[in-house]
Design an enzyme around this catalytic site. Structure first.
Site, PDB file in Angstrom:
ATOM      1  CG  ASP A  61      30.458  15.861  62.739  1.00  0.00           C
ATOM      2  OD1 ASP A  61      30.994  16.384  61.759  1.00  0.00           O
ATOM      3  OD2 ASP A  61      30.297  14.638  62.859  1.00  0.00           O
ATOM      4  CE  LYS A  83      28.451  28.002  60.038  1.00  0.00           C
ATOM      5  NZ  LYS A  83      28.498  29.181  60.937  1.00  0.00           N
ATOM      6  CG  MET A 198      20.660  10.289  60.452  1.00  0.00           C
ATOM      7  SD  MET A 198      22.111   9.900  59.445  1.00  0.00           S
ATOM      8  CE  MET A 198      22.083   8.092  59.497  1.00  0.00           C
TER       9      MET A 198
END
Length: 268
Positions: A61, A83, A198
């Site tokens: 990650d 990616k 977050m």
């Protein structure tokens, strides 16, 4: 020399055996979902470090302790989860597929995740995908940023006479979003500590919701960016000012937001 080798094996910095080759018809390789901790590479567990040392493939990650990847032997394939081509599948589905593919090829696979795999880490989704594919999975808990990052910034999430509980909440969905599962009115009534993950881009709306449900606008708030790393920084505000302060100070993810009177204990 012997003691140094034994210490390296215990810490996982020395590989115990060379990479395995795949035998035709062999069983799938093992998969470990490893919680890498909040960012400082020294905060991964001993077990996680050992599994990394034995890995053939590491799917990492962005928020994991990426410095550990530089210590891996040259033969280890490192896959950047950020990616992985999405194609027609969502990112998580592509990661699940990569885990299954490498395991079926007979490789030792480590899924290196930030924090703890089961704290907003979607680790259970990966474990379920592996189970459906008939592949064994080991879960290695990690030190969660929910308590370690505030601690690194000098903030205790609980303190005698100040906070008898702390609540962790995801801030990736705004309070007024129909997808939100959070009871913000209930959170506003709590007297303990609120830890938001977050939530950097939504902190203004979160603060407004808490105030709207009766939370004191003067409640202290701390934003701890890139906690436990060399780039760690702390920005302090109140519920009334945190939205503008986060913008003015250009606070960026990853950041842990701590709301409550405990913030004042660790201020200065």
């Amino acid at each position: 020399m012997r003691d140094a080798v034994l210490e390296g094996l215990r810490e996982g910095t020395i590989e115990a055996a060379p990479a395995r080759t795949r035998d035709e018809g062999a069983a799938p390789g093992p998969v470990a979902l490893v919680g890498g901790g909040p960012g400082d590479p020294d905060l991964i567990t001993v077990r996680g470090r050992r599994l990394l040392a034995a890995a053939d493939v590491v799917i990492a990650d962005r928020l994991g302790p990426r410095d550990l990847l530089d210590e891996l032997p040259p033969h280890v394939e490192v896959v950047d989860a950020a990616k992985i081509p999405y194609g027609r599948a969502m990112a998580q589905e592509a990661i699940n597929a990569a885990l299954v593919e490498h395991a079926r090829a007979g490789r030792n696979v480590v899924r290196l995740k930030g924090g703890d795999p089961f704290v907003f880490g979607r680790g259970m989704e990966e474990a379920q995908a592996l189970a459906e594919a008939g592949i064994a999975c080991t879960v290695v808990p990690g030190i969660s940023s929910t308590i370690s990052v505030p601690g690194a910034a000098g903030i205790p999430v609980t303190h005698r006479g100040v906070a008898h509980e702390f609540t962790v909440v995801s801030g990736h969905v705004a309070p007024d979003d129909a997808r939100s599962l959070v009871d913000w009115a209930a959170l506003a009534r709590l007297t303990g500590t609120l830890v938001v993950l977050m939530g950097v881009d939504k902190i203004g709306a979160i603060a407004a919701a808490l105030i709207g449900h009766g939370k004191d606008p003067a409640t202290p708030v701390a934003l701890v960016q890139e906690g436990t790393t060399a780039a760690q920084r702390r920005v302090d505000a109140t519920l009334a000012t945190v939205g503008e302060t986060a913008k003015a100070e250009a606070v960026r993810p990853p950041a842990v937001i701590v709301i409550g009177d405990v913030v004042a204990l660790g201020n200065g």
